[in-house]
Design a protein around this motif. Structure first.
Motif, PDB file in Angstrom:
ATOM      1  N   ARG A   1       0.839  -1.212   0.000  1.00 19.51           N
ATOM      2  CA  ARG A   1       0.000   0.000   0.000  1.00 19.51           C
ATOM      3  C   ARG A   1       0.864   1.248   0.000  1.00 19.51           C
ATOM      4  O   ARG A   1       0.606   2.195  -0.743  1.00 19.51           O
ATOM      5  N   GLY A   2       1.911   1.244   0.818  1.00 19.76           N
ATOM      6  CA  GLY A   2       2.803   2.402   0.874  1.00 19.76           C
ATOM      7  C   GLY A   2       3.463   2.690  -0.469  1.00 19.76           C
ATOM      8  O   GLY A   2       3.582   3.851  -0.875  1.00 19.76           O
ATOM      9  N   GLU A   3       3.892   1.634  -1.160  1.00 20.37           N
ATOM     10  CA  GLU A   3       4.512   1.817  -2.482  1.00 20.37           C
ATOM     11  C   GLU A   3       3.497   2.363  -3.489  1.00 20.37           C
ATOM     12  O   GLU A   3       3.804   3.283  -4.246  1.00 20.37           O
ATOM     13  N   ASP A   4       2.296   1.802  -3.505  1.00 15.84           N
ATOM     14  CA  ASP A   4       1.283   2.244  -4.459  1.00 15.84           C
ATOM     15  C   ASP A   4       0.827   3.671  -4.194  1.00 15.84           C
ATOM     16  O   ASP A   4       0.490   4.403  -5.125  1.00 15.84           O
ATOM     17  N   ARG A   5       0.811   4.091  -2.948  1.00 16.54           N
ATOM     18  CA  ARG A   5       0.387   5.442  -2.588  1.00 16.54           C
ATOM     19  C   ARG A   5       1.572   6.383  -2.430  1.00 16.54           C
ATOM     20  O   ARG A   5       1.397   7.546  -2.113  1.00 16.54           O
ATOM     21  N   ARG A   6       2.793   5.861  -2.608  1.00 13.08           N
ATOM     22  CA  ARG A   6       4.030   6.662  -2.450  1.00 13.08           C
ATOM     23  C   ARG A   6       4.053   7.362  -1.096  1.00 13.08           C
ATOM     24  O   ARG A   6       4.336   8.547  -0.977  1.00 13.08           O
TER      25      ARG A   6
ATOM     26  N   VAL B   1      11.474   5.194  -4.631  1.00 16.83           N
ATOM     27  CA  VAL B   1      10.035   4.896  -4.614  1.00 16.83           C
ATOM     28  C   VAL B   1       9.191   6.128  -4.292  1.00 16.83           C
ATOM     29  O   VAL B   1       8.091   6.285  -4.802  1.00 16.83           O
ATOM     30  N   VAL B   2       9.706   7.022  -3.445  1.00 16.48           N
ATOM     31  CA  VAL B   2       8.965   8.228  -3.063  1.00 16.48           C
ATOM     32  C   VAL B   2       9.794   9.429  -3.488  1.00 16.48           C
ATOM     33  O   VAL B   2      10.920   9.563  -3.022  1.00 16.48           O
ATOM     34  N   PRO B   3       9.339  10.266  -4.368  1.00 16.10           N
ATOM     35  CA  PRO B   3       7.971  10.391  -4.837  1.00 16.10           C
ATOM     36  C   PRO B   3       7.618   9.450  -5.983  1.00 16.10           C
ATOM     37  O   PRO B   3       6.485   9.458  -6.456  1.00 16.10           O
ATOM     38  N   GLY B   4       8.551   8.684  -6.463  1.00 17.67           N
ATOM     39  CA  GLY B   4       8.291   7.799  -7.599  1.00 17.67           C
ATOM     40  C   GLY B   4       8.639   8.501  -8.893  1.00 17.67           C
ATOM     41  O   GLY B   4       8.732   9.722  -8.965  1.00 17.67           O
TER      42      GLY B   4
END
Length: 177
Positions: free
Chosen positions: A23-28, A59-62
Motif C-alpha cells: 500500500r505504501g509503495e502504491d500510494r508513495r 520509490v517516493v515520490p516515484g
C-alpha cells in the motif's frame, strides 16, 4: 501449543508488514514504507540495488514516468526461526501505467519477493529484499478511464485512482466501518 500460536502470530505480523508495504509503495507514502523496513536494510531489484534510504528515494515520490502502480500480492511462504529471523517468499503482480509522452502504456510484471525479516524489540520488519522476475508483459496503449469505464461516465471524480491524493486517503482518515 504455545510454539504453534507464536508461529501463527509471527506469520500474521510478517504478512501485515508485506501488505502495508505494498500500500505504501502504491500510494508513495514514505511513512507507511518506513514502518516496514529496518533503517539498515538493503534491497536488490536487479535494475537497482542499495540501502533502504536509496530505495526510499527511488520509490517516493516515484518516477514521473510511472503515473500509477498496483501491487497485487499472492501467497507468502513464511519460515520464521527461533532467533527472531524469518525468510519469506511472496508472489506479486505489479501493474505500472507508464507515461511515454506519446500516450500512456500499461505493463504488468509477475515475480516474487524474497525477504529476510528480523524481529527487533517485538516488531517484524524487512532487513533485506531481493526481487525475482518470472515474467513481464507490455499490455500496450492505456485506456483513458479517468472519466468513466466501458462507456459509462463516473458520477463523481473520486472513482478514478491515483498514486497519491485519491479517495483512499480520505477513506482511511474519515470513513468509519
Amino acid at each position: 501449543m504455545e510454539t504453534e500460536l507464536r508461529t501463527l502470530v509471527d506469520r500474521a505480523a510478517i504478512r501485515w508488514c508485506i501488505e502495508t508495504l505494498a500500500r505504501g509503495e502504491d500510494r508513495r507514502d514514505a511513512q507507511l514504507i518506513g514502518s516496514c523496513w529496518w533503517p539498515d536494510a538493503t534491497y536488490d531489484f536487479g535494475v537497482k540495488a542499495g540501502s533502504y534510504d536509496e530505495y526510499l528515494d527511488w520509490v517516493v515520490p516515484g518516477s514521473d514516468a510511472i503515473a500509477n502502480t498496483q501491487h497485487v500480492l499472492g501467497q507468502s511462504y513464511i519460515v520464521p526461526d527461533a532467533n527472531d529471523h524469518a525468510k519469506c517468499e511472496t508472489h506479486v503482480l505489479s501493474y505500472h501505467r507508464i507515461v511515454t509522452g506519446q500516450g500512456d502504456t500499461d505493463m504488468c510484471i509477475g515475480g516474487r519477493y524474497l525477504d529476510n525479516f528480523e524481529r527487533r524489540e517485538g516488531e517484524w520488519r524487512i532487513a533485506r529484499r531481493v526481487m525475482l522476475y518470472d515474467w513481464c508483459n507490455d499490455w500496450g496503449p492505456s485506456t483513458d478511464w479517468a472519466s468513466g469505464l466501458m462507456g459509462q461516465p463516473f458520477p463523481a471524480d473520486h472513482y478514478a485512482g491515483h498514486a497519491s491524493g485519491d479517495f483512499s486517503e480520505h477513506f482511511f482518515t474519515t470513513v468509519r466501518p
